[in-house]
Design a protein around this motif. Structure first.
Motif, mmCIF file in Angstrom:
data_model
loop_
_atom_site.group_PDB
_atom_site.id
_atom_site.type_symbol
_atom_site.label_atom_id
_atom_site.label_comp_id
_atom_site.label_asym_id
_atom_site.label_seq_id
_atom_site.Cartn_x
_atom_site.Cartn_y
_atom_site.Cartn_z
ATOM 1 N N PRO A 66 3.111 11.865 10.844
ATOM 2 C CA PRO A 66 3.216 10.578 10.145
ATOM 3 C C PRO A 66 1.920 10.248 9.422
ATOM 4 O O PRO A 66 0.834 10.488 9.933
ATOM 5 N N ILE A 67 2.057 9.701 8.213
ATOM 6 C CA ILE A 67 0.889 9.331 7.412
ATOM 7 C C ILE A 67 -0.064 8.456 8.218
ATOM 8 O O ILE A 67 -1.269 8.642 8.188
ATOM 9 N N LYS A 68 0.500 7.508 8.953
ATOM 10 C CA LYS A 68 -0.333 6.547 9.678
ATOM 11 C C LYS A 68 -1.211 7.204 10.737
ATOM 12 O O LYS A 68 -2.175 6.617 11.181
ATOM 13 N N ASN A 69 -0.887 8.435 11.133
ATOM 14 C CA ASN A 69 -1.637 9.119 12.179
ATOM 15 C C ASN A 69 -2.772 9.982 11.638
ATOM 16 O O ASN A 69 -3.281 10.832 12.347
ATOM 17 N N SER A 70 -3.159 9.786 10.393
ATOM 18 C CA SER A 70 -4.248 10.575 9.825
ATOM 19 C C SER A 70 -5.246 9.633 9.157
ATOM 20 O O SER A 70 -4.910 8.495 8.831
ATOM 21 N N PRO A 71 -6.472 10.116 8.946
ATOM 22 C CA PRO A 71 -7.439 9.281 8.228
ATOM 23 C C PRO A 71 -6.928 8.862 6.844
ATOM 24 O O PRO A 71 -7.261 7.786 6.358
ATOM 25 N N LEU A 72 -6.093 9.690 6.218
ATOM 26 C CA LEU A 72 -5.561 9.347 4.898
ATOM 27 C C LEU A 72 -4.623 8.144 4.941
ATOM 28 O O LEU A 72 -4.266 7.594 3.909
ATOM 29 N N GLY A 73 -4.227 7.729 6.139
ATOM 30 C CA GLY A 73 -3.390 6.543 6.267
ATOM 31 C C GLY A 73 -4.016 5.322 5.613
ATOM 32 O O GLY A 73 -3.312 4.455 5.094
ATOM 33 N N ALA A 74 -5.341 5.258 5.605
ATOM 34 C CA ALA A 74 -6.029 4.125 4.968
ATOM 35 C C ALA A 74 -5.738 4.086 3.468
ATOM 36 O O ALA A 74 -5.693 3.024 2.869
ATOM 37 N N LEU A 75 -5.536 5.257 2.866
ATOM 38 C CA LEU A 75 -5.214 5.330 1.449
ATOM 39 C C LEU A 75 -3.720 5.188 1.182
ATOM 40 O O LEU A 75 -3.316 4.618 0.188
ATOM 41 N N LEU A 76 -2.909 5.729 2.090
ATOM 42 C CA LEU A 76 -1.499 5.918 1.789
ATOM 43 C C LEU A 76 -0.522 5.010 2.505
ATOM 44 O O LEU A 76 0.530 4.700 1.964
ATOM 45 N N ASP A 77 -0.813 4.634 3.731
ATOM 46 C CA ASP A 77 0.146 3.872 4.528
ATOM 47 C C ASP A 77 0.250 2.449 3.990
ATOM 48 O O ASP A 77 -0.695 1.672 4.107
ATOM 49 N N PRO A 78 1.403 2.088 3.416
ATOM 50 C CA PRO A 78 1.522 0.745 2.847
ATOM 51 C C PRO A 78 1.467 -0.356 3.908
ATOM 52 O O PRO A 78 1.218 -1.511 3.591
ATOM 53 N N ASN A 79 1.667 0.005 5.172
ATOM 54 C CA ASN A 79 1.626 -0.980 6.254
ATOM 55 C C ASN A 79 0.233 -1.149 6.854
ATOM 56 O O ASN A 79 0.019 -2.021 7.675
ATOM 57 N N ARG A 80 -0.701 -0.274 6.471
ATOM 58 C CA ARG A 80 -2.058 -0.360 7.014
ATOM 59 C C ARG A 80 -2.857 -1.360 6.205
ATOM 60 O O ARG A 80 -3.039 -1.190 5.002
ATOM 61 N N ASP A 81 -3.324 -2.378 6.846
ATOM 62 C CA ASP A 81 -4.118 -3.414 6.184
ATOM 63 C C ASP A 81 -5.587 -3.020 6.280
ATOM 64 O O ASP A 81 -6.192 -3.119 7.349
ATOM 65 N N VAL A 82 -6.134 -2.561 5.165
ATOM 66 C CA VAL A 82 -7.535 -2.119 5.160
ATOM 67 C C VAL A 82 -8.459 -3.253 5.591
ATOM 68 O O VAL A 82 -9.475 -3.026 6.231
ATOM 69 N N MET A 83 -8.089 -4.488 5.259
ATOM 70 C CA MET A 83 -8.914 -5.635 5.666
ATOM 71 C C MET A 83 -8.978 -5.757 7.190
ATOM 72 O O MET A 83 -9.985 -6.175 7.733
ATOM 73 N N LYS A 84 -7.898 -5.372 7.877
ATOM 74 C CA LYS A 84 -7.865 -5.476 9.338
ATOM 75 C C LYS A 84 -8.680 -4.360 10.002
ATOM 76 O O LYS A 84 -9.346 -4.576 11.003
ATOM 77 N N TYR A 85 -8.610 -3.159 9.436
ATOM 78 C CA TYR A 85 -9.252 -2.006 10.060
ATOM 79 C C TYR A 85 -10.557 -1.590 9.391
ATOM 80 O O TYR A 85 -11.281 -0.755 9.897
ATOM 81 N N GLY A 86 -10.839 -2.159 8.224
ATOM 82 C CA GLY A 86 -11.995 -1.736 7.461
ATOM 83 C C GLY A 86 -13.216 -2.597 7.688
ATOM 84 O O GLY A 86 -13.126 -3.761 8.054
ATOM 85 N N LYS A 87 -14.358 -1.964 7.475
ATOM 86 C CA LYS A 87 -15.636 -2.657 7.602
ATOM 87 C C LYS A 87 -16.484 -2.272 6.394
ATOM 88 O O LYS A 87 -16.660 -1.094 6.091
ATOM 89 N N LEU A 88 -16.983 -3.289 5.691
ATOM 90 C CA LEU A 88 -17.848 -3.064 4.547
ATOM 91 C C LEU A 88 -19.160 -2.455 5.032
ATOM 92 O O LEU A 88 -19.781 -2.966 5.959
ATOM 93 N N MET A 89 -19.555 -1.354 4.420
ATOM 94 C CA MET A 89 -20.778 -0.657 4.817
ATOM 95 C C MET A 89 -21.847 -0.879 3.751
ATOM 96 O O MET A 89 -21.552 -0.808 2.557
ATOM 97 N N PRO A 90 -23.086 -1.151 4.159
ATOM 98 C CA PRO A 90 -24.153 -1.354 3.172
ATOM 99 C C PRO A 90 -24.434 -0.059 2.402
ATOM 100 O O PRO A 90 -24.420 1.019 2.983
ATOM 101 N N THR A 91 -24.652 -0.194 1.085
ATOM 102 C CA THR A 91 -24.938 0.984 0.269
ATOM 103 C C THR A 91 -26.298 0.901 -0.417
ATOM 104 O O THR A 91 -26.809 1.914 -0.877
ATOM 105 N N GLY A 92 -26.840 -0.301 -0.536
ATOM 106 C CA GLY A 92 -28.110 -0.453 -1.236
ATOM 107 C C GLY A 92 -27.953 -0.465 -2.751
ATOM 108 O O GLY A 92 -28.935 -0.514 -3.475
ATOM 109 N N ASN A 93 -26.699 -0.399 -3.224
ATOM 110 C CA ASN A 93 -26.436 -0.413 -4.655
ATOM 111 C C ASN A 93 -25.256 -1.340 -4.914
ATOM 112 O O ASN A 93 -24.162 -1.097 -4.406
ATOM 113 N N ARG A 94 -25.472 -2.383 -5.693
ATOM 114 C CA ARG A 94 -24.428 -3.385 -5.933
ATOM 115 C C ARG A 94 -23.214 -2.802 -6.664
ATOM 116 O O ARG A 94 -22.146 -3.370 -6.634
#
Length: 170
Positions: A66-94
């Motif tokens: 299943p798509i949801k069972n892979s790291p690519l689920g963040a890109l592909l799974d329409p039910n995965r809410d990136v806002m719920k599982y994602g964390k903004l990472m500092p990059t040092g570049n705006r």
């Protein structure tokens, strides 16, 4: 990501040992992607909206999950809410936005870090430029994109594949 309906891009995939393979990525929302590797690379990764399939033509092997069972689920799974599982990472570049996505309830799904570049012409003003995924076997893969094209016509047949396994005789 939700602003992207379809996308085609060239990619370079690198593993932990520095080996690289190239190809063309085709994406169609929701949940469809195809990694068509360059000539001489006997593998294919394709998602049809529900399952992610890895095809190795050299050894005639097909793996699906299943798509949801892979790291690519963040890109592909329409039910995965990136806002719920994602964390903004500092990059040092705006101009660069990096988001680490992991499901803490399911560490076996791995982690993916999506990297976007601010670009006015891209859907939502952000262009997906690369990602790094770490799967449950601790295998790290980096995919870098170039020549992104949005809104291209992509037929659903793009997400089918030729099954290399020999037919079972009865």
């Amino acid at each position: 990501m939700r602003a992207i309906g379809t996308m085609r891009a060239d990619f370079v995939q690198s593993d932990r040992n520095g080996r690289q393979v190239r190809g063309v990525l085709t994406l169609k929302r929701p949940g469809k992607i195809r990694f068509q590797y360059e000539k001489g690379v006997p593998m294919l990764i394709v998602a049809d909206g529900s399952a992610l399939t890895f095809v190795d033509y050299e050894v005639r092997q097909v793996q699906r999950w299943p798509i949801k069972n892979s790291p690519l689920g963040a890109l592909l799974d329409p039910n995965r809410d990136v806002m719920k599982y994602g964390k903004l990472m500092p990059t040092g570049n705006r101009q660069i936005v990096s988001i680490e996505v992991r499901d803490k309830a399911h560490p076996e799904y791995g982690v993916i870090t999506l990297v976007f570049i601010r670009k006015p012409g891209a859907p939502g003003g952000l262009e997906l430029s690369s990602w790094a995924s770490l799967d449950s076997q601790n295998t790290r893969t980096v995919v870098s994109l170039s020549n992104q094209q949005y809104g291209v016509s992509v037929p659903d047949s793009t997400f089918r594949y030729n099954d290399p396994r020999r037919p079972v005789r009865r």
